[in-house]
Design a protein around this motif. Structure first.
Motif, short mmCIF file in Angstrom:
data_model
loop_
_atom_site.label_atom_id
_atom_site.label_comp_id
_atom_site.label_asym_id
_atom_site.label_seq_id
_atom_site.Cartn_x
_atom_site.Cartn_y
_atom_site.Cartn_z
N SER A 64 0.83 -1.21 0.00
CA SER A 64 0.00 0.00 0.00
C SER A 64 0.86 1.26 0.00
CB SER A 64 -0.92 0.01 1.22
OG SER A 64 -1.84 -1.04 1.15
N CYS A 65 1.92 1.24 0.79
CA CYS A 65 2.82 2.39 0.88
C CYS A 65 3.44 2.71 -0.48
CB CYS A 65 3.90 2.10 1.91
SG CYS A 65 5.09 3.44 2.14
N VAL A 66 3.98 1.70 -1.14
CA VAL A 66 4.61 1.91 -2.45
C VAL A 66 3.57 2.34 -3.47
CG1 VAL A 66 5.83 0.78 -4.35
CG2 VAL A 66 6.55 0.37 -1.99
N GLU A 67 2.40 1.73 -3.45
CA GLU A 67 1.35 2.12 -4.40
C GLU A 67 0.94 3.57 -4.22
OE1 GLU A 67 -1.70 -0.85 -3.93
OE2 GLU A 67 -0.70 -2.23 -5.30
N ARG A 68 0.86 4.04 -2.99
CA ARG A 68 0.52 5.45 -2.74
C ARG A 68 1.59 6.36 -3.31
NH1 ARG A 68 -0.96 3.56 2.30
NH2 ARG A 68 0.91 4.44 3.25
N PHE A 69 2.86 6.00 -3.12
CA PHE A 69 3.95 6.80 -3.67
C PHE A 69 3.89 6.83 -5.20
CE2 PHE A 69 6.17 6.61 0.43
CZ PHE A 69 6.60 7.92 0.50
N ILE A 70 3.64 5.68 -5.80
CA ILE A 70 3.56 5.61 -7.26
C ILE A 70 2.40 6.45 -7.76
CG2 ILE A 70 3.10 4.09 -9.22
CD1 ILE A 70 4.74 1.93 -7.70
N ASP A 71 1.23 6.30 -7.14
CA ASP A 71 0.06 7.08 -7.55
C ASP A 71 0.32 8.57 -7.43
OD1 ASP A 71 -1.33 4.76 -8.09
OD2 ASP A 71 -2.46 4.78 -6.20
N THR A 72 0.93 8.98 -6.34
CA THR A 72 1.24 10.39 -6.12
C THR A 72 2.23 10.90 -7.15
OG1 THR A 72 0.81 10.15 -3.76
CG2 THR A 72 2.11 12.06 -4.44
N THR A 73 3.27 10.12 -7.40
CA THR A 73 4.28 10.52 -8.39
C THR A 73 3.66 10.66 -9.77
OG1 THR A 73 6.02 9.43 -7.12
CG2 THR A 73 6.49 9.88 -9.44
N LEU A 74 2.80 9.71 -10.15
CA LEU A 74 2.13 9.79 -11.46
C LEU A 74 1.21 11.00 -11.53
CD1 LEU A 74 1.31 6.04 -12.17
CD2 LEU A 74 3.01 7.48 -13.31
N ALA A 75 0.48 11.28 -10.47
CA ALA A 75 -0.42 12.44 -10.47
C ALA A 75 0.36 13.74 -10.62
CB ALA A 75 -1.25 12.46 -9.19
N ILE A 76 1.46 13.86 -9.90
CA ILE A 76 2.29 15.07 -10.00
C ILE A 76 2.89 15.18 -11.39
CG2 ILE A 76 4.44 16.12 -9.18
CD1 ILE A 76 3.69 14.96 -6.39
N THR A 77 3.38 14.08 -11.93
CA THR A 77 3.98 14.08 -13.27
C THR A 77 2.94 14.47 -14.32
OG1 THR A 77 5.55 12.39 -12.60
CG2 THR A 77 5.22 12.69 -14.97
N ASN A 78 1.75 13.89 -14.22
CA ASN A 78 0.70 14.22 -15.18
C ASN A 78 0.28 15.69 -15.08
OD1 ASN A 78 0.61 11.64 -16.25
ND2 ASN A 78 -1.01 10.96 -14.87
N ARG A 79 0.18 16.20 -13.87
CA ARG A 79 -0.18 17.60 -13.68
C ARG A 79 0.90 18.52 -14.26
NH1 ARG A 79 -3.13 21.56 -14.30
NH2 ARG A 79 -3.11 23.15 -12.71
N PHE A 80 2.15 18.19 -14.01
CA PHE A 80 3.25 18.98 -14.53
C PHE A 80 3.23 18.96 -16.07
CE2 PHE A 80 7.73 19.45 -15.86
CZ PHE A 80 7.95 20.73 -15.37
N THR A 81 2.98 17.80 -16.66
CA THR A 81 2.90 17.68 -18.11
C THR A 81 1.78 18.56 -18.66
OG1 THR A 81 3.76 15.44 -18.03
CG2 THR A 81 2.59 16.06 -20.03
N GLN A 82 0.63 18.55 -18.00
CA GLN A 82 -0.48 19.40 -18.43
C GLN A 82 -0.11 20.88 -18.38
OE1 GLN A 82 -3.67 18.35 -15.82
NE2 GLN A 82 -4.14 16.42 -16.87
N MET A 83 0.57 21.27 -17.31
CA MET A 83 0.98 22.67 -17.17
C MET A 83 1.96 23.07 -18.27
SD MET A 83 1.36 22.80 -13.02
CE MET A 83 2.35 24.27 -13.04
N VAL A 84 2.90 22.19 -18.59
CA VAL A 84 3.89 22.48 -19.63
C VAL A 84 3.19 22.57 -20.99
CG1 VAL A 84 5.86 21.50 -20.89
CG2 VAL A 84 5.85 21.49 -18.40
N GLN A 85 2.25 21.66 -21.26
CA GLN A 85 1.53 21.69 -22.54
C GLN A 85 0.68 22.95 -22.67
OE1 GLN A 85 -0.49 17.91 -22.48
NE2 GLN A 85 1.23 16.84 -23.44
N LYS A 86 0.05 23.39 -21.60
CA LYS A 86 -0.73 24.61 -21.65
C LYS A 86 0.16 25.82 -21.89
CE LYS A 86 -4.66 23.18 -18.87
NZ LYS A 86 -5.38 23.36 -17.60
N GLY A 87 1.35 25.80 -21.29
CA GLY A 87 2.28 26.90 -21.46
C GLY A 87 2.86 26.94 -22.86
N ALA A 88 2.88 25.82 -23.55
CA ALA A 88 3.45 25.76 -24.90
C ALA A 88 2.47 26.28 -25.94
CB ALA A 88 3.86 24.32 -25.23
#
Length: 89
Positions: A64-88
């Motif tokens: 559960s601990c590792v899955e939470r970290f993975i989910d959080t990392t993916l959510a942050i990465t996806n959000r960052f990607t969205q922000m970069v795409q909007k800025g482009a």
């Protein structure tokens, strides 16, 4: 004049390939560092006293601990990607 411009076509291809290989190795190193980070944090959180086998509660906690970290990392990465795409745009 940039030193890259003075290279021959084959030298530029070799330099580009070397840059690609370095980037791949950096990604591997970052992945390994993240795995070690997960291990340290989740071990400290879930393992009271190490034994020869993990009990069900400890194993479930680790997963559960590792899955939470993975989910959080993916959510942050996806959000960052969205922000970069909007800025482009």
């Amino acid at each position: 004049m940039d030193s890259f411009d003075s290279l021959s076509v084959s030298e530029k291809a070799e330099a580009t390939e070397l840059q690609r290989l370095i980037a791949v190795e950096q990604q591997k190193a970052q992945f390994q560092a993240q795995v070690h980070n997960f291990t340290d944090i989740c071990w400290d959180k879930c393992v009271d006293s190490p034994g020869s086998k993990l009990d069900y509660r400890t194993e479930t906690c680790l997963v559960s601990c590792v899955e939470r970290f993975i989910d959080t990392t993916l959510a942050i990465t996806n959000r960052f990607t969205q922000m970069v795409q909007k800025g482009a745009h």
